[in-house]
Design a protein around this motif. Structure first.
Motif, short mmCIF file in Angstrom:
data_model
loop_
_atom_site.label_atom_id
_atom_site.label_comp_id
_atom_site.label_asym_id
_atom_site.label_seq_id
_atom_site.Cartn_x
_atom_site.Cartn_y
_atom_site.Cartn_z
N VAL A 59 0.84 -1.21 0.00
CA VAL A 59 0.00 0.00 0.00
C VAL A 59 0.87 1.25 0.00
O VAL A 59 0.51 2.27 -0.59
CB VAL A 59 -0.95 -0.01 1.21
CG1 VAL A 59 -1.67 1.32 1.36
CG2 VAL A 59 -1.97 -1.14 1.08
N SER A 60 2.04 1.19 0.61
CA SER A 60 2.94 2.35 0.65
C SER A 60 3.43 2.75 -0.73
O SER A 60 3.98 3.84 -0.91
CB SER A 60 4.12 2.07 1.57
OG SER A 60 4.87 0.95 1.10
N ASP A 61 3.21 1.89 -1.75
CA ASP A 61 3.59 2.21 -3.13
C ASP A 61 2.49 2.96 -3.88
O ASP A 61 2.67 3.30 -5.06
CB ASP A 61 3.90 0.93 -3.91
CG ASP A 61 5.08 0.16 -3.35
OD1 ASP A 61 6.10 0.80 -3.03
OD2 ASP A 61 4.99 -1.08 -3.25
N LEU A 62 1.37 3.22 -3.24
CA LEU A 62 0.21 3.75 -3.96
C LEU A 62 0.53 5.02 -4.74
O LEU A 62 0.07 5.19 -5.87
CB LEU A 62 -0.93 4.02 -2.96
CG LEU A 62 -2.23 4.59 -3.55
CD1 LEU A 62 -2.85 3.63 -4.55
CD2 LEU A 62 -3.22 4.91 -2.42
N HIS A 63 1.32 5.90 -4.15
CA HIS A 63 1.61 7.18 -4.82
C HIS A 63 2.30 6.99 -6.16
O HIS A 63 2.18 7.83 -7.05
CB HIS A 63 2.46 8.07 -3.91
CG HIS A 63 3.83 7.52 -3.65
ND1 HIS A 63 4.05 6.46 -2.78
CD2 HIS A 63 5.04 7.85 -4.17
CE1 HIS A 63 5.34 6.18 -2.76
NE2 HIS A 63 5.96 7.01 -3.58
N SER A 64 3.02 5.87 -6.32
CA SER A 64 3.74 5.62 -7.58
C SER A 64 2.86 4.93 -8.63
O SER A 64 3.27 4.81 -9.79
CB SER A 64 4.99 4.77 -7.32
OG SER A 64 4.62 3.46 -6.89
N LEU A 65 1.68 4.51 -8.25
CA LEU A 65 0.78 3.79 -9.16
C LEU A 65 -0.32 4.69 -9.71
O LEU A 65 -1.07 4.27 -10.60
CB LEU A 65 0.16 2.59 -8.43
CG LEU A 65 1.17 1.58 -7.88
CD1 LEU A 65 0.46 0.49 -7.08
CD2 LEU A 65 1.99 0.97 -9.00
N LEU A 66 -0.43 5.90 -9.18
CA LEU A 66 -1.40 6.86 -9.66
C LEU A 66 -0.68 8.01 -10.34
O LEU A 66 0.55 8.08 -10.35
CB LEU A 66 -2.26 7.37 -8.49
CG LEU A 66 -3.06 6.29 -7.75
CD1 LEU A 66 -3.80 6.89 -6.56
CD2 LEU A 66 -4.03 5.58 -8.68
N ARG A 67 -1.46 8.94 -10.92
CA ARG A 67 -0.89 10.05 -11.67
C ARG A 67 -1.21 11.38 -10.99
O ARG A 67 -2.24 11.51 -10.33
CB ARG A 67 -1.44 10.08 -13.09
CG ARG A 67 -1.24 8.80 -13.88
CD ARG A 67 -1.55 9.00 -15.36
NE ARG A 67 -2.95 9.28 -15.63
CZ ARG A 67 -3.79 8.42 -16.20
NH1 ARG A 67 -3.36 7.21 -16.54
NH2 ARG A 67 -5.03 8.77 -16.44
N ALA A 68 -0.33 12.35 -11.18
CA ALA A 68 -0.63 13.71 -10.71
C ALA A 68 -1.95 14.15 -11.33
O ALA A 68 -2.18 13.95 -12.53
CB ALA A 68 0.49 14.66 -11.08
N GLY A 69 -2.82 14.71 -10.52
CA GLY A 69 -4.14 15.12 -10.99
C GLY A 69 -5.23 14.13 -10.65
O GLY A 69 -6.42 14.47 -10.72
N ASP A 70 -4.86 12.89 -10.33
CA ASP A 70 -5.85 11.93 -9.84
C ASP A 70 -6.31 12.35 -8.44
O ASP A 70 -5.58 13.03 -7.71
CB ASP A 70 -5.25 10.52 -9.75
CG ASP A 70 -4.97 9.90 -11.11
OD1 ASP A 70 -5.49 10.41 -12.12
OD2 ASP A 70 -4.23 8.89 -11.15
N VAL A 71 -7.51 11.92 -8.07
CA VAL A 71 -8.05 12.24 -6.75
C VAL A 71 -8.60 10.98 -6.11
O VAL A 71 -9.34 10.22 -6.73
CB VAL A 71 -9.17 13.31 -6.85
CG1 VAL A 71 -9.88 13.47 -5.51
CG2 VAL A 71 -8.59 14.65 -7.27
N LEU A 72 -8.20 10.76 -4.87
CA LEU A 72 -8.74 9.67 -4.06
C LEU A 72 -9.93 10.19 -3.27
O LEU A 72 -9.87 11.28 -2.68
CB LEU A 72 -7.68 9.14 -3.09
CG LEU A 72 -6.46 8.47 -3.73
CD1 LEU A 72 -5.33 8.35 -2.72
CD2 LEU A 72 -6.81 7.11 -4.28
N VAL A 73 -11.02 9.42 -3.22
CA VAL A 73 -12.22 9.83 -2.50
C VAL A 73 -12.45 8.90 -1.32
O VAL A 73 -12.65 7.69 -1.49
CB VAL A 73 -13.45 9.83 -3.43
CG1 VAL A 73 -14.67 10.34 -2.66
CG2 VAL A 73 -13.20 10.70 -4.65
N PHE A 74 -12.41 9.47 -0.12
CA PHE A 74 -12.51 8.72 1.13
C PHE A 74 -13.88 8.90 1.76
O PHE A 74 -14.53 9.93 1.59
CB PHE A 74 -11.45 9.19 2.13
CG PHE A 74 -10.03 8.98 1.67
CD1 PHE A 74 -9.36 7.80 1.96
CD2 PHE A 74 -9.36 9.98 0.97
CE1 PHE A 74 -8.06 7.60 1.54
CE2 PHE A 74 -8.05 9.79 0.55
CZ PHE A 74 -7.40 8.60 0.83
N ASN A 75 -14.27 7.92 2.55
CA ASN A 75 -15.47 7.99 3.36
C ASN A 75 -15.06 8.40 4.77
O ASN A 75 -14.28 7.69 5.42
CB ASN A 75 -16.17 6.62 3.37
CG ASN A 75 -17.50 6.63 4.08
OD1 ASN A 75 -17.91 7.63 4.65
ND2 ASN A 75 -18.17 5.49 4.08
#
Length: 343
Positions: free
Chosen positions: A43-59
């Protein structure tokens, strides 16, 4: 569709009874569309698997200690609150419910008591709590964290669960089950996501105990989905629509975030403000309008959540992903490992 299509065998030893420490050290399986090989990450690798400009939506819902043990006379009564009706009344799934009739008083200890008012069509009981104190304060005194049955059946709830079964985003009281995909996040991971230009937004869906109810029908067309209260404020909706206009991706963190986003989005793919109940049931064939990906834990066989991820990625693809996860010792369910689904 036949419910049996979403069945699989899971070795019991792969059911996680405690979260990973630190939380973001949990494993994460990357599942992409097509025939791209599955890839194993942390999970600590998540930042490297997404792109700048993507948005994570949390509950941002917060789990309340919604499990109560009490008595009506000599009868033992167990109650799991699952949906608020108003300030003093909750719907509850009740153990030994046949011993309760409308008007009966149940004492839960610590000066906490409730009157059984009604029995609803889904088998739940309406409980009206006595007194003037907020029900949340009563639950802090008499309740315990409502761990899922696949954990609670293997060990007792303890003080660690008060922290472990709560995400770092929790602020809105009302859930009786955690939005478990977000349990993996830590301040260090958030810092890494910020540095990578990956945004985040929050919404609120108060997860009900119905999320753990088994699908008891043979065909998905016959299943009645439980309702849960959710809210997306206008400012959040507008920012998410701006992400789409700027060609960023909306990645739901957890099936609860995904279900609310899809409930709030029309055929035009515009996310609208939302405040109310949703009972959306997503199965293969559903056309996704709001999300471009999903971070989620590994789900129960024949569950509505297994159907949801199969709708996003394809049933065959998800069954193969789960086969890979089992063969490689991934930990399953609420305290287990994670997956990142990018169609």
């Amino acid at each position: 569709m036949k419910v049996d299509l979403f069945d699989f065998e899971l070795p019991q030893e792969l059911i996680a009874l405690r979260p990973a420490v630190p939380r973001d050290s949990a494993r994460m399986l990357l599942v992409e569309g097509g025939d791209v090989p599955f890839r194993d990450f942390s999970v600590s690798d998540l930042h490297s698997l997404l792109r700048a400009g993507d948005v994570l939506v949390f509950n941002d819902t917060r789990v309340i200690p919604a499990q109560l043990e009490g008595r009506r006379g000599d009868a033992k009564i167990g109650a799991t609150l699952h949906k608020r009706i108003d300030l003093r009344r909750w719907q509850a799934f009740v153990r030994n419910a046949k011993r309760l009739r409308p008007g009966d008083r149940v004492e839960f200890g610590g000066g906490v008591a409730a009157i059984a008012e009604d029995r609803l069509a889904d088998g739940s009981i309406v409980l009206a709590f006595e007194g003037d104190e907020p029900v949340e304060l009563l639950l802090e005194r008499a309740g315990r964290m409502p761990l899922p049955p696949y954990i609670a059946g293997k060990r007792a709830t303890d003080d660690r669960d008060r922290e472990d079964y709560q995400t770092m985003f929790a602020r809105e009281d009302g859930a009786v089950a955690a939005p478990t995909a977000a349990l993996h996040f830590t301040p260090n991971l958030i810092d890494a996501l910020d540095a990578a230009g990956i945004g985040r937004e929050t919404l609120t869906l108060h997860v009900g105990a119905g999320t753990f109810l088994p699908v008891k029908v043979d065909d998905t067309d016959d299943h009645a989905m439980h309702a849960e209260f959710g809210r997306i404020d206008p400012e959040t909706a507008e920012r998410l629509n701006a992400v789409r206009r700027n060609r960023g991706r909306i990645i739901a963190v957890g099936t609860t975030s995904l279900r609310l986003l899809e409930s709030a989005t029309g055929e035009d793919r515009i996310i609208k403000p939302f405040a109310g109940d949703t009972s959306i049931f997503i199965t293969p064939g559903y056309h996704f309008r709001a999300v471009d990906g999903l971070m989620t834990n590994f789900h129960l066989p024949k569950s509505t959540l297994m159907m949801l991820v199969s709708a996003l990625m394809g049933r065959d693809r998800m069954m193969a992903a789960y086969e890979h996860a089992i063969a490689n010792g991934y930990r399953f369910y609420s305290y287990g490992d994670s997956s990142l689904l990018l169609p």
